[in-house]
Design a protein around this motif. Structure first.
Motif, PDB file in Angstrom:
ATOM      1  N   THR A   7       0.844  -1.193   0.000  1.00  0.00           N
ATOM      2  CA  THR A   7       0.000   0.000   0.000  1.00  0.00           C
ATOM      3  C   THR A   7       0.880   1.243   0.000  1.00  0.00           C
ATOM      4  N   GLY A   8       0.313   2.361  -0.448  1.00  0.00           N
ATOM      5  CA  GLY A   8       1.098   3.589  -0.546  1.00  0.00           C
ATOM      6  C   GLY A   8       2.268   3.418  -1.491  1.00  0.00           C
ATOM      7  N   ALA A   9       2.007   2.775  -2.635  1.00  0.00           N
ATOM      8  CA  ALA A   9       3.090   2.336  -3.524  1.00  0.00           C
ATOM      9  C   ALA A   9       3.458   3.323  -4.624  1.00  0.00           C
ATOM     10  N   ASN A  10       2.896   4.507  -4.595  1.00  0.00           N
ATOM     11  CA  ASN A  10       3.111   5.437  -5.699  1.00  0.00           C
ATOM     12  C   ASN A  10       4.349   6.306  -5.556  1.00  0.00           C
ATOM     13  N   LEU A  15       7.130   2.920  -3.398  1.00  0.00           N
ATOM     14  CA  LEU A  15       7.552   2.775  -4.792  1.00  0.00           C
ATOM     15  C   LEU A  15       8.855   1.981  -4.886  1.00  0.00           C
ATOM     16  N   GLU A  16       9.759   2.215  -3.961  1.00  0.00           N
ATOM     17  CA  GLU A  16      11.027   1.480  -3.982  1.00  0.00           C
ATOM     18  C   GLU A  16      10.818   0.004  -3.659  1.00  0.00           C
ATOM     19  N   PHE A  17       9.869  -0.304  -2.782  1.00  0.00           N
ATOM     20  CA  PHE A  17       9.521  -1.710  -2.561  1.00  0.00           C
ATOM     21  C   PHE A  17       9.068  -2.349  -3.871  1.00  0.00           C
ATOM     22  N   VAL A  18       8.227  -1.643  -4.609  1.00  0.00           N
ATOM     23  CA  VAL A  18       7.745  -2.155  -5.893  1.00  0.00           C
ATOM     24  C   VAL A  18       8.920  -2.428  -6.822  1.00  0.00           C
ATOM     25  N   THR A  39       2.784   8.260 -12.099  1.00  0.00           N
ATOM     26  CA  THR A  39       3.562   8.124 -13.337  1.00  0.00           C
ATOM     27  C   THR A  39       4.634   7.053 -13.235  1.00  0.00           C
ATOM     28  N   ALA A  40       5.376   7.041 -12.143  1.00  0.00           N
ATOM     29  CA  ALA A  40       6.469   6.074 -11.991  1.00  0.00           C
ATOM     30  C   ALA A  40       5.949   4.642 -11.973  1.00  0.00           C
ATOM     31  N   LEU A  41       4.788   4.434 -11.351  1.00  0.00           N
ATOM     32  CA  LEU A  41       4.202   3.093 -11.326  1.00  0.00           C
ATOM     33  C   LEU A  41       3.811   2.643 -12.727  1.00  0.00           C
ATOM     34  N   HIS A  42       3.240   3.544 -13.494  1.00  0.00           N
ATOM     35  CA  HIS A  42       2.832   3.184 -14.850  1.00  0.00           C
ATOM     36  C   HIS A  42       4.051   2.897 -15.734  1.00  0.00           C
ATOM     37  N   GLN A  43       5.142   3.592 -15.488  1.00  0.00           N
ATOM     38  CA  GLN A  43       6.369   3.292 -16.227  1.00  0.00           C
ATOM     39  C   GLN A  43       6.863   1.892 -15.902  1.00  0.00           C
ATOM     40  N   LEU A  44       6.790   1.520 -14.627  1.00  0.00           N
ATOM     41  CA  LEU A  44       7.161   0.159 -14.235  1.00  0.00           C
ATOM     42  C   LEU A  44       6.182  -0.854 -14.827  1.00  0.00           C
ATOM     43  N   GLY A  45       4.912  -0.467 -14.900  1.00  0.00           N
ATOM     44  CA  GLY A  45       3.912  -1.346 -15.468  1.00  0.00           C
ATOM     45  C   GLY A  45       4.188  -1.680 -16.917  1.00  0.00           C
ATOM     46  N   ALA A  46       4.708  -0.713 -17.650  1.00  0.00           N
ATOM     47  CA  ALA A  46       5.055  -0.956 -19.049  1.00  0.00           C
ATOM     48  C   ALA A  46       6.230  -1.920 -19.171  1.00  0.00           C
ATOM     49  N   GLN A  47       7.095  -1.903 -18.180  1.00  0.00           N
ATOM     50  CA  GLN A  47       8.283  -2.764 -18.186  1.00  0.00           C
ATOM     51  C   GLN A  47       7.982  -4.169 -17.670  1.00  0.00           C
ATOM     52  N   TYR A  48       7.054  -4.251 -16.704  1.00  0.00           N
ATOM     53  CA  TYR A  48       6.738  -5.539 -16.080  1.00  0.00           C
ATOM     54  C   TYR A  48       5.241  -5.835 -16.212  1.00  0.00           C
ATOM     55  N   ARG A  49       4.760  -5.902 -17.408  1.00  0.00           N
ATOM     56  CA  ARG A  49       3.327  -6.084 -17.653  1.00  0.00           C
ATOM     57  C   ARG A  49       2.787  -7.373 -17.046  1.00  0.00           C
ATOM     58  N   ARG A  51       3.888  -8.939 -14.321  1.00  0.00           N
ATOM     59  CA  ARG A  51       4.071  -9.146 -12.884  1.00  0.00           C
ATOM     60  C   ARG A  51       3.717  -7.942 -12.025  1.00  0.00           C
ATOM     61  N   LEU A  52       3.163  -6.900 -12.619  1.00  0.00           N
ATOM     62  CA  LEU A  52       2.760  -5.729 -11.839  1.00  0.00           C
ATOM     63  C   LEU A  52       1.314  -5.382 -12.127  1.00  0.00           C
ATOM     64  N   GLN A  53       0.529  -5.326 -11.069  1.00  0.00           N
ATOM     65  CA  GLN A  53      -0.855  -4.885 -11.160  1.00  0.00           C
ATOM     66  C   GLN A  53      -1.028  -3.659 -10.270  1.00  0.00           C
ATOM     67  N   ILE A  54      -1.422  -2.532 -10.851  1.00  0.00           N
ATOM     68  CA  ILE A  54      -1.677  -1.327 -10.081  1.00  0.00           C
ATOM     69  C   ILE A  54      -3.100  -1.405  -9.536  1.00  0.00           C
ATOM     70  N   VAL A  55      -3.238  -1.156  -8.226  1.00  0.00           N
ATOM     71  CA  VAL A  55      -4.520  -1.341  -7.540  1.00  0.00           C
ATOM     72  C   VAL A  55      -4.980  -0.022  -6.931  1.00  0.00           C
ATOM     73  N   PRO A  56      -6.127   0.520  -7.342  1.00  0.00           N
ATOM     74  CA  PRO A  56      -6.659   1.709  -6.671  1.00  0.00           C
ATOM     75  C   PRO A  56      -7.037   1.349  -5.229  1.00  0.00           C
ATOM     76  N   LEU A  57      -6.517   2.107  -4.268  1.00  0.00           N
ATOM     77  CA  LEU A  57      -6.823   1.809  -2.868  1.00  0.00           C
ATOM     78  C   LEU A  57      -6.631   3.029  -1.981  1.00  0.00           C
TER      79      LEU A  57
END
Length: 240
Positions: A7-10, A15-18, A39-49, A51-57
């Motif tokens: 949680t609080g991953a943005n 973010l560093e845990f991610v 933005t940084a999470l979405h950049q990681l999402g493009a790299q790790y499609r 194994r990364l799921q962004i969750v609204p919370l």
């Protein structure tokens, strides 16, 4: 492959845990209150499609927690690690301040508790069934040495709301460790130390990369005997 919810991953520590969990091959659910601006999470999402799921919370909202559970459980049947990292260091001006005697308001302090303490309580409660189905499941609550009653000194006479909310989070960690042990879930409170984040500032002695690397090492090696304890990012015990 670990299944990890953060949680609080943005930004900052979350973010560093991610980043670090993805880099070593884990499956990460990165939860944050406003994913559209992450933005940084979405950049990681493009790299790790895969194994990364962004969750609204929003951890302070029960409906949001329920929706996040539905999303995560649509992808996996179990979780191995939950990191309750979401938190605030100061209430906004609209909520009132929560720093020193004379500045506190009911709404300000209650907001601190709602996010920093009850958010972790409610998220852990909702994801309990997925954790119980995990492999050596663990819950880590992001605390702070400011929440330690024993470590508090006369020179630190502010941060009332923040310190109280973290002390309460420590108590939850202690009680939950006993309550969830029968399900094989290990719970611990951890202090990240003073890191170079938006909250910690540039004068902090350690980088966020160093702090997170240390905490992940603690997480990996946590034993049943350490459950219910308050640890620092190097694995040393902190007095309550």
């Amino acid at each position: 492959m670990l299944r990890v919810l953060i949680t609080g991953a943005n930004r900052g520590i979350g973010l560093e845990f991610v980043r670090q969990y993805l880099a070593r091959g884990e499956w990460v659910f990165a939860a944050c209150r406003a994913p559209d601006g992450a933005t940084a999470l979405h950049q990681l999402g493009a790299q790790y499609r895969d194994r990364l799921q962004i969750v609204p919370l929003d951890v302070a909202d029960e409906a949001s927690i329920e929706a996040s559970f539905a999303l995560v459980s649509s992808h996996v049947t179990a979780l191995d690690v939950l990191i309750n990292n979401a938190g605030i260091g100061r209430a906004t001006a609209n909520w009132g301040e929560s720093e020193a005697m004379g500045e506190m308001t009911f709404d300000g302090v209650l907001t601190m508790f709602r996010v920093n303490t009850l958010g972790a309580v409610m998220v852990t409660q909702r994801f309990r069934e997925l954790l119980a189905a995990g492999t050596n499941p663990k819950v880590f609550n992001m605390s702070s040495w400011l929440g330690s009653i024993s470590e508090r000194t006369p020179s630190f006479d502010s941060n009332y709301g923040y310190a109280m909310s973290k002390a309460a989070l420590d108590m939850f960690s202690r009680v939950a460790a006993f309550g969830l042990a029968k399900e094989g879930i290990h719970v611990a409170a951890i202090s990240p130390g003073w890191l170079k984040t938006d909250m910690g500032g540039e004068s902090a002695p350690n980088t966020v990369e160093e702090g997170v690397q240390g905490m992940i090492k603690v997480f990996d090696g946590l034993t049943a005997a350490q459950a219910g304890h308050f640890l620092d990012w190097r694995g040393h015990e902190i007095r309550w």
